[in-house]
Enzyme design. Structure first.
Site, short mmCIF file in Angstrom:
data_model
loop_
_atom_site.label_atom_id
_atom_site.label_comp_id
_atom_site.label_asym_id
_atom_site.label_seq_id
_atom_site.Cartn_x
_atom_site.Cartn_y
_atom_site.Cartn_z
N ALA A 1 0.82 -1.22 0.00
CA ALA A 1 0.00 0.00 0.00
C ALA A 1 0.84 1.26 0.00
O ALA A 1 0.41 2.30 0.47
CB ALA A 1 -0.94 -0.03 1.19
N ARG B 1 1.86 2.75 -2.72
CA ARG B 1 1.50 3.54 -3.92
C ARG B 1 0.32 2.86 -4.61
O ARG B 1 -0.15 1.81 -4.16
CB ARG B 1 2.70 3.70 -4.87
CG ARG B 1 3.41 2.40 -5.17
CD ARG B 1 4.82 2.65 -5.74
NE ARG B 1 5.61 1.44 -5.74
CZ ARG B 1 5.58 0.51 -6.68
NH1 ARG B 1 4.82 0.67 -7.74
NH2 ARG B 1 6.32 -0.58 -6.59
N VAL C 1 5.57 -9.98 1.02
CA VAL C 1 4.51 -10.96 1.33
C VAL C 1 4.87 -12.38 0.88
O VAL C 1 4.25 -13.35 1.31
CB VAL C 1 3.14 -10.56 0.71
CG1 VAL C 1 2.60 -9.31 1.37
CG2 VAL C 1 3.21 -10.43 -0.80
N ASN D 1 -3.41 -6.99 -1.51
CA ASN D 1 -3.29 -6.15 -2.70
C ASN D 1 -1.92 -6.24 -3.37
O ASN D 1 -1.80 -5.96 -4.56
CB ASN D 1 -3.58 -4.69 -2.29
CG ASN D 1 -3.18 -3.69 -3.33
OD1 ASN D 1 -3.88 -3.47 -4.30
ND2 ASN D 1 -2.01 -3.08 -3.14
N SER E 1 -7.70 -9.66 -10.83
CA SER E 1 -7.56 -8.83 -12.04
C SER E 1 -8.50 -9.35 -13.12
O SER E 1 -8.79 -10.56 -13.17
CB SER E 1 -6.13 -8.90 -12.56
OG SER E 1 -6.05 -8.34 -13.86
N TYR F 1 0.86 -14.15 -14.56
CA TYR F 1 -0.02 -13.21 -13.83
C TYR F 1 -1.48 -13.70 -13.89
O TYR F 1 -2.20 -13.68 -12.89
CB TYR F 1 0.15 -11.84 -14.47
CG TYR F 1 -0.59 -10.70 -13.80
CD1 TYR F 1 -0.16 -10.19 -12.57
CD2 TYR F 1 -1.68 -10.10 -14.42
CE1 TYR F 1 -0.82 -9.12 -11.98
CE2 TYR F 1 -2.33 -9.03 -13.84
CZ TYR F 1 -1.90 -8.54 -12.62
OH TYR F 1 -2.55 -7.47 -12.05
N ALA G 1 -1.93 -16.59 -11.55
CA ALA G 1 -1.96 -16.15 -10.15
C ALA G 1 -3.29 -15.49 -9.82
O ALA G 1 -3.88 -15.75 -8.77
CB ALA G 1 -0.80 -15.18 -9.89
N LYS G 2 -3.77 -14.64 -10.71
CA LYS G 2 -5.00 -13.89 -10.42
C LYS G 2 -6.24 -14.77 -10.50
O LYS G 2 -7.20 -14.57 -9.75
CB LYS G 2 -5.12 -12.68 -11.37
CG LYS G 2 -4.05 -11.62 -11.14
CD LYS G 2 -4.05 -11.09 -9.71
CE LYS G 2 -3.20 -9.84 -9.55
NZ LYS G 2 -3.13 -9.40 -8.14
N ILE H 1 -6.22 0.18 -14.50
CA ILE H 1 -6.24 1.29 -13.53
C ILE H 1 -4.92 2.05 -13.66
O ILE H 1 -3.86 1.43 -13.78
CB ILE H 1 -6.39 0.73 -12.09
CG1 ILE H 1 -7.57 -0.27 -11.97
CG2 ILE H 1 -6.52 1.87 -11.08
CD1 ILE H 1 -8.94 0.30 -12.18
P1 NDP Z 1 1.71 -0.83 -8.19
O1 NDP Z 1 2.85 -1.48 -8.88
O2 NDP Z 1 1.39 0.59 -8.45
O3 NDP Z 1 1.88 -1.01 -6.59
C1 NDP Z 1 2.13 -2.27 -6.06
C2 NDP Z 1 2.27 -2.15 -4.56
O4 NDP Z 1 2.54 -3.46 -4.05
C3 NDP Z 1 3.42 -1.28 -4.14
O5 NDP Z 1 3.11 -0.65 -2.90
C4 NDP Z 1 4.56 -2.28 -3.95
O6 NDP Z 1 5.55 -1.78 -3.10
C5 NDP Z 1 3.79 -3.44 -3.33
N1 NDP Z 1 4.42 -4.74 -3.48
C6 NDP Z 1 4.81 -5.34 -4.64
N2 NDP Z 1 5.36 -6.52 -4.38
C7 NDP Z 1 5.30 -6.71 -3.04
C8 NDP Z 1 5.71 -7.74 -2.16
N3 NDP Z 1 6.30 -8.83 -2.62
N4 NDP Z 1 5.47 -7.60 -0.84
C9 NDP Z 1 4.89 -6.48 -0.35
N5 NDP Z 1 4.47 -5.47 -1.13
C10 NDP Z 1 4.69 -5.57 -2.45
O7 NDP Z 1 0.47 -1.76 -8.51
P2 NDP Z 1 -1.09 -1.43 -8.59
O8 NDP Z 1 -1.47 -0.47 -7.53
O9 NDP Z 1 -1.43 -1.14 -9.98
O10 NDP Z 1 -1.68 -2.87 -8.25
C11 NDP Z 1 -2.20 -3.23 -6.98
C12 NDP Z 1 -2.89 -4.59 -7.12
O11 NDP Z 1 -3.93 -4.49 -8.08
C13 NDP Z 1 -1.96 -5.70 -7.63
O12 NDP Z 1 -2.29 -6.91 -7.01
C14 NDP Z 1 -2.28 -5.75 -9.11
O13 NDP Z 1 -1.97 -7.01 -9.65
C15 NDP Z 1 -3.76 -5.46 -9.08
N6 NDP Z 1 -4.29 -4.97 -10.34
C16 NDP Z 1 -3.83 -3.80 -10.90
C17 NDP Z 1 -4.37 -3.35 -12.09
C18 NDP Z 1 -3.94 -2.09 -12.76
O14 NDP Z 1 -4.40 -1.84 -13.88
N7 NDP Z 1 -3.12 -1.25 -12.15
C19 NDP Z 1 -5.41 -4.11 -12.77
C20 NDP Z 1 -5.82 -5.30 -12.09
C21 NDP Z 1 -5.27 -5.71 -10.93
P3 NDP Z 1 7.08 -2.28 -3.24
O15 NDP Z 1 7.42 -2.31 -4.69
O16 NDP Z 1 7.88 -1.29 -2.43
O17 NDP Z 1 7.12 -3.63 -2.61
#
Ligand code: NDP
Length: 232
Positions: free
Chosen positions: A4, A6, A49, A75, A127, A140, A143-144, A173
């Site tokens: 969370a 970003r 995670v 998330n 997703s 992906y 996984a989803k 998004i």
């Molecule tokens: P972003 O890449 O903008 O953000 C991802 C967030 O997850 C970051 O805060 C990142 O922080 C964190 N993160 C990634 N890997 C890990 C990890 N292993 N452990 C802990 N935190 C982690 O992604 P979105 O906001 O776009 O996506 C959020 C969710 O929504 C995801 O599950 C994505 O698959 C899903 N989604 C997004 C879509 C889109 O169009 N954007 C569409 C459909 C689904 P850090 O890198 O510092 O770990």
């Protein structure tokens, strides 16, 4: 809230806080995590995670802090796109580890306290790709789609204890995850979306707030599609 710092996760965390929830977040980038925590007054730890023991320690710490955890949003997610023919074992495994196994780790760590308190909500961010598929994203999509099966099975396992497990399947998004698309790709995607535009993180946050609220008390094992009509 996992992931969370970003994007969608941050929007969800902010909305939940605005609704009065105490919010804890995690992410791997410690600098960004500390920045977001300071700005919004969230609790949080730099936790990946995919690391089972680190997740268990994080949940124990939160239980010590709060004594209860009412809402979990799985998330955290990553992509490592590529055609199947050329996909490395590492790209396959990393995507499964974060998007699917990460949700397993967090859910398993919170389910015992939730069972004891006889209430709880787990909301898994899947997703549209888990439903429709997408060339270059077999890891992906798997996984989803896996998260949807996980959501349904866990909903059946925990319903008698008052725990509700649901999923949200966002479409396109505007976040860092989709920022890598070219303008041409984005325009093409928009042309496929009946509502004519990509979504914003707050569009997903609204659905999470609903699934976390009393208004959804009779809903479990379901998926809300937030995709502008991309998949109907
Ligand atoms: P972003 O890449 O903008 O953000 C991802 C967030 O997850 C970051 O805060 C990142 O922080 C964190 N993160 C990634 N890997 C890990 C990890 N292993 N452990 C802990 N935190 C982690 O992604 P979105 O906001 O776009 O996506 C959020 C969710 O929504 C995801 O599950 C994505 O698959 C899903 N989604 C997004 C879509 C889109 O169009 N954007 C569409 C459909 C689904 P850090 O890198 O510092 O770990």
């Amino acid at each position: 809230m996992t992931g969370a710092t970003r994007g969608i996760g941050l929007a969800v965390a902010r909305r939940l806080a605005a609704e009065g929830a105490q919010v804890a977040i995690c992410g791997r980038n410690e600098t960004l995590l500390e920045q977001v925590k300071a700005e919004h007054g969230f609790l949080g730890l730099a936790v990946d995670v995919a690391e089972r023991e680190a997740v268990q320690a994080m949940i124990r710490w939160l239980m010590d802090e709060w004594g209860h955890i009412d809402i979990v949003v799985n998330n955290a997610g990553i992509t490592r796109d590529g055609l199947l023919m050329r996909m490395s074992e590492d790209d396959w495994q990393q995507v499964l580890n974060v998007n699917l196994t990460g949700a397993f780790h967090v859910s398993q760590a919170v389910i015992r306290p939730m069972m004891k308190q006889r209430s709880g909500r787990i909301i898994n961010i899947s997703s549209v790709v888990g439903f429709a598929g997408s060339a270059g994203q077999t890891n992906y999509a798997a996984a989803k789609a896996g998260l949807i099966g996980f959501t349904k099975a866990l909903a059946k396992e925990t319903a008698s204890r008052g725990i509700l497990i649901n999923a949200i399947a966002p479409g396109y998004i505007d976040t860092d995850m989709t920022a890598a698309l070219t303008e041409q790709q984005t325009e093409w995607i928009k042309s496929q979306i009946p509502l004519g535009d990509t979504g914003k993180p707050d569009d997903v946050a609204g659905a999470v707030v609903f699934l976390a609220s009393d208004d959804s008390r009779y809903i479990t094992g379901q998926t809300i599609h937030v995709n502008g009509g991309l998949l109907i």
